[in-house]
Motif scaffolding. Structure first.
Motif: not given
Length: 290
Positions: A17-19, A25-26, A59-60, A110-117
């Motif tokens: 995935c890269g994020l 989950p990881s 995965g992405d 688009l929730n991916s941005y909020r869930g990452n730094k």
């Protein structure tokens, strides 16, 4: 057992995935990408069970640089392809590559941005996705684009974030936004065949999650299933670590896997309201289904 058509089958091109989204989950799995030979075998066999496939589990798919070769195989098999991506890895060349006759829908989480730094601003992150949308729409009037904001919680904690995302995207796409009311809508049209989709934040099932029940129903192996990048077959797209490993398409046919005793027990159990697998007994998501 008759080959009933499923609504969708998930085929994970890559487990990478890269994020590191805080709501996802990881995976402890070894990172892998499904090779083209196995993917071609899977596509040929999947066609008997569905018309639609999604290139995603965790995965992405945009990390697979030769994704066009995969799309060519799916198109040759007569399958409709759904792409789900965070959008962070979009490249300019994706516009033409994803303008492919196999593509039915592209989903941006688009929730991916909020869930990452991430090392870019929200505006820059969304600008890349908006620019892709406009360039893609100029070439393609058939395929849908969905912006997913699957982060609704009882305390409405993400309302401010969602409203900011919606306002930025409407502005970038040159659309008029009269009112944002994601609380009462499941979708919001931006421009032709470009929609925001809203849904609740869900918890991924695991054996460590709270026990839910031994009774209930799920669409697993009925309207959906998943094939992981290493070939392992699982009943649904939530089982990213193959806790319920039904078999491997490297070693046997998908038809044999779906018709084995374990798969039949799962299907019959859901039909009668009995949950046969321990992982499913710890899955709260299935309580949405009646």
């Amino acid at each position: 057992m008759s080959k009933k058509k499923m609504q969708k089958i998930y085929i994970e091109l890559t487990s990478k995935c890269g994020l590191s989204c805080d709501f996802c989950p990881s995976a402890s799995r070894t990172l892998s990408t499904m090779d083209l030979a196995l993917f071609e075998k899977v596509n040929k066999e999947v066609k008997a069970f569905t018309n639609d496939i999604a290139y995603h589990v965790v995965g992405d798919p945009l990390l697979v640089e030769n994704i066009k070769e995969y799309l060519d195989i799916s198109y040759e098999a007569g399958l409709n392809v759904h792409i789900t991506t965070a959008g962070y890895y979009l490249k300019p060349w994706h516009v033409e590559v994803l303008n492919h006759p196999a593509i039915k829908q592209i989903n941006f989480s688009l929730n991916s941005y909020r869930g990452n730094k991430l090392p870019i601003s929200l505006e820059k992150y969304l600008e890349k996705i908006a620019d892709f949308t406009l360039a893609f729409r100029a070439l393609n009037l058939k395929s849908f684009i969905n912006y997913r904001l699957w982060n609704e919680e009882d305390n409405n904690s993400q309302k401010e974030y969602n409203e900011k995302v919606i306002a930025i995207m409407f502005d970038r796409l040159g659309a008029r936004l009269s009112e944002v009311n994601a609380d009462t809508k499941k979708s919001l049209r931006v421009i032709s065949k470009v929609l925001f989709n809203f849904d609740a934040l869900f918890t991924w099932p695991s054996l460590e999650a709270p026990f839910v029940s031994e009774k209930g129903y799920c669409h697993g192996l009925n309207s959906q299933m998943a094939i992981l990048s290493n070939g392992e077959v699982v009943p649904c797209c939530f089982d990213y670590e193959a806790v319920i490993n039904l078999g491997n398409v490297k070693d046997e046919s998908l038809d044999d896997i779906i018709n084995n005793s374990q798969s039949k027990a799962i299907i019959d159990g859901f039909k009668s309201g009995n949950i046969t697998e321990e992982l499913c007994r710890h899955c709260a998501y299935r309580t949405k289904f009646k």
